[in-house]
Design a protein around this motif. Sequence first.
Motif, PDB file in Angstrom:
ATOM      1  N   ARG A  87       0.837  -1.201   0.000  1.00 28.68           N
ATOM      2  CA  ARG A  87       0.000   0.000   0.000  1.00 28.68           C
ATOM      3  C   ARG A  87       0.879   1.261   0.000  1.00 28.68           C
ATOM      4  O   ARG A  87       0.563   2.240  -0.689  1.00 28.68           O
ATOM      5  N   HIS A  88       1.951   1.203   0.752  1.00 32.23           N
ATOM      6  CA  HIS A  88       2.865   2.347   0.796  1.00 32.23           C
ATOM      7  C   HIS A  88       3.436   2.633  -0.583  1.00 32.23           C
ATOM      8  O   HIS A  88       3.539   3.793  -1.001  1.00 32.23           O
ATOM      9  N   GLU A  89       3.789   1.562  -1.316  1.00 35.75           N
ATOM     10  CA  GLU A  89       4.404   1.734  -2.631  1.00 35.75           C
ATOM     11  C   GLU A  89       3.425   2.280  -3.662  1.00 35.75           C
ATOM     12  O   GLU A  89       3.832   3.029  -4.549  1.00 35.75           O
ATOM     13  N   TRP A  90       2.140   1.888  -3.578  1.00 34.86           N
ATOM     14  CA  TRP A  90       1.201   2.448  -4.565  1.00 34.86           C
ATOM     15  C   TRP A  90       0.469   3.684  -4.037  1.00 34.86           C
ATOM     16  O   TRP A  90      -0.480   4.177  -4.648  1.00 34.86           O
ATOM     17  N   LEU A  91       0.982   4.218  -2.915  1.00 38.60           N
ATOM     18  CA  LEU A  91       0.506   5.503  -2.369  1.00 38.60           C
ATOM     19  C   LEU A  91      -0.964   5.455  -1.986  1.00 38.60           C
ATOM     20  O   LEU A  91      -1.752   6.365  -2.307  1.00 38.60           O
ATOM     21  N   ALA A  92      -1.349   4.378  -1.289  1.00 38.58           N
ATOM     22  CA  ALA A  92      -2.741   4.219  -0.868  1.00 38.58           C
ATOM     23  C   ALA A  92      -3.132   5.278   0.159  1.00 38.58           C
ATOM     24  O   ALA A  92      -2.329   5.675   1.003  1.00 38.58           O
ATOM     25  N   SER A  93      -4.378   5.693   0.088  1.00 39.45           N
ATOM     26  CA  SER A  93      -4.937   6.524   1.159  1.00 39.45           C
ATOM     27  C   SER A  93      -5.270   5.622   2.339  1.00 39.45           C
ATOM     28  O   SER A  93      -5.604   4.443   2.153  1.00 39.45           O
ATOM     29  N   PRO A  94      -5.208   6.114   3.561  1.00 36.71           N
ATOM     30  CA  PRO A  94      -5.591   5.283   4.710  1.00 36.71           C
ATOM     31  C   PRO A  94      -7.086   5.010   4.688  1.00 36.71           C
ATOM     32  O   PRO A  94      -7.862   5.789   4.106  1.00 36.71           O
ATOM     33  N   PRO A  95      -7.545   3.922   5.286  1.00 37.85           N
ATOM     34  CA  PRO A  95      -8.988   3.645   5.343  1.00 37.85           C
ATOM     35  C   PRO A  95      -9.740   4.802   6.002  1.00 37.85           C
ATOM     36  O   PRO A  95      -9.226   5.457   6.914  1.00 37.85           O
ATOM     37  N   ALA A  96     -10.961   5.015   5.537  1.00 37.64           N
ATOM     38  CA  ALA A  96     -11.776   6.104   6.089  1.00 37.64           C
ATOM     39  C   ALA A  96     -12.152   5.831   7.536  1.00 37.64           C
ATOM     40  O   ALA A  96     -12.283   6.761   8.342  1.00 37.64           O
ATOM     41  N   ILE A  97     -12.330   4.563   7.862  1.00 35.79           N
ATOM     42  CA  ILE A  97     -12.618   4.145   9.235  1.00 35.79           C
ATOM     43  C   ILE A  97     -11.826   2.870   9.499  1.00 35.79           C
ATOM     44  O   ILE A  97     -11.392   2.197   8.555  1.00 35.79           O
ATOM     45  N   PRO A  98     -11.609   2.501  10.763  1.00 28.53           N
ATOM     46  CA  PRO A  98     -10.887   1.253  11.036  1.00 28.53           C
ATOM     47  C   PRO A  98     -11.594   0.054  10.411  1.00 28.53           C
ATOM     48  O   PRO A  98     -12.830  -0.053  10.455  1.00 28.53           O
TER      49      PRO A  98
END
Length: 248
Positions: A87-98
């Motif tokens: 996820r870090h490598e494809w620049l993912a946004s963090p989940p909106a909620i846990p």
Amino acid sequence: MSGIENEIKKENDSDRIILKQVKSWLITSNLVLIISSIIVILVSLTTIVITVILLAALNNNTPNIPQIPDLSTDSAYWTNRVKIISRHEWLASPPAIPLDKLIPPVKYVIISHSAMNYCHDQAQCVHQVRYIQIFHMTSKNWADIAYNFLVGGDGNGYEGRGWNFIGAHSFNYNKNSFGLSFIGTFDDYIPSKSQIFAAKKIIEKGVELGVISKNYTLLGQRQVSNTKSPGDALFSEIKKWPHGSQTP
């Protein structure tokens, strides 16, 4: 005699002048010839350089046909012989909620396709995965990208929600399934060999980790949801895989 000598002297002087002019002309002609030769050589070299650059550009534009990964590659970047783009490598946004935790082992592996453009290399696939996440979070109002993993035409795996979290790909089946999506649209043709290879190896890894049951059932998304996914061609392909089932 003095008159004759004067005439002879004049003729000699005239000859010397003509000789000097001839020598000067020859020198000038040689210089012109040398300069012309240098120009011809430079033009030829320039033509060769331009040709090499154009050929290189054409080769760079040749579609990249992915191959099954080389096992000699640094194992730190591979999972079961498949490179996983985090996820870090494809620049993912963090989940909106846990996200809710997945309770392993899950019974089902559900195969889908993204129903979007195919991707040939990592740059294209990263763009597609980011677009899918944005679409799922903004248009679908889901907490994150729906799938646990995706596989691209570059032969790489792409971490979605990962091994530990419940997906949002198949209503009523999410809590007891592992969602794996092929990037592309596969109504008329099956994915590349390397894309299929990556999918199978990710499933194998899920079984090894205990996330997926050893006796899992493999389904197409259309078998559990009102959709054409994973496309007619890919659905026909996965029915041949181990654990493929006609019914959930």
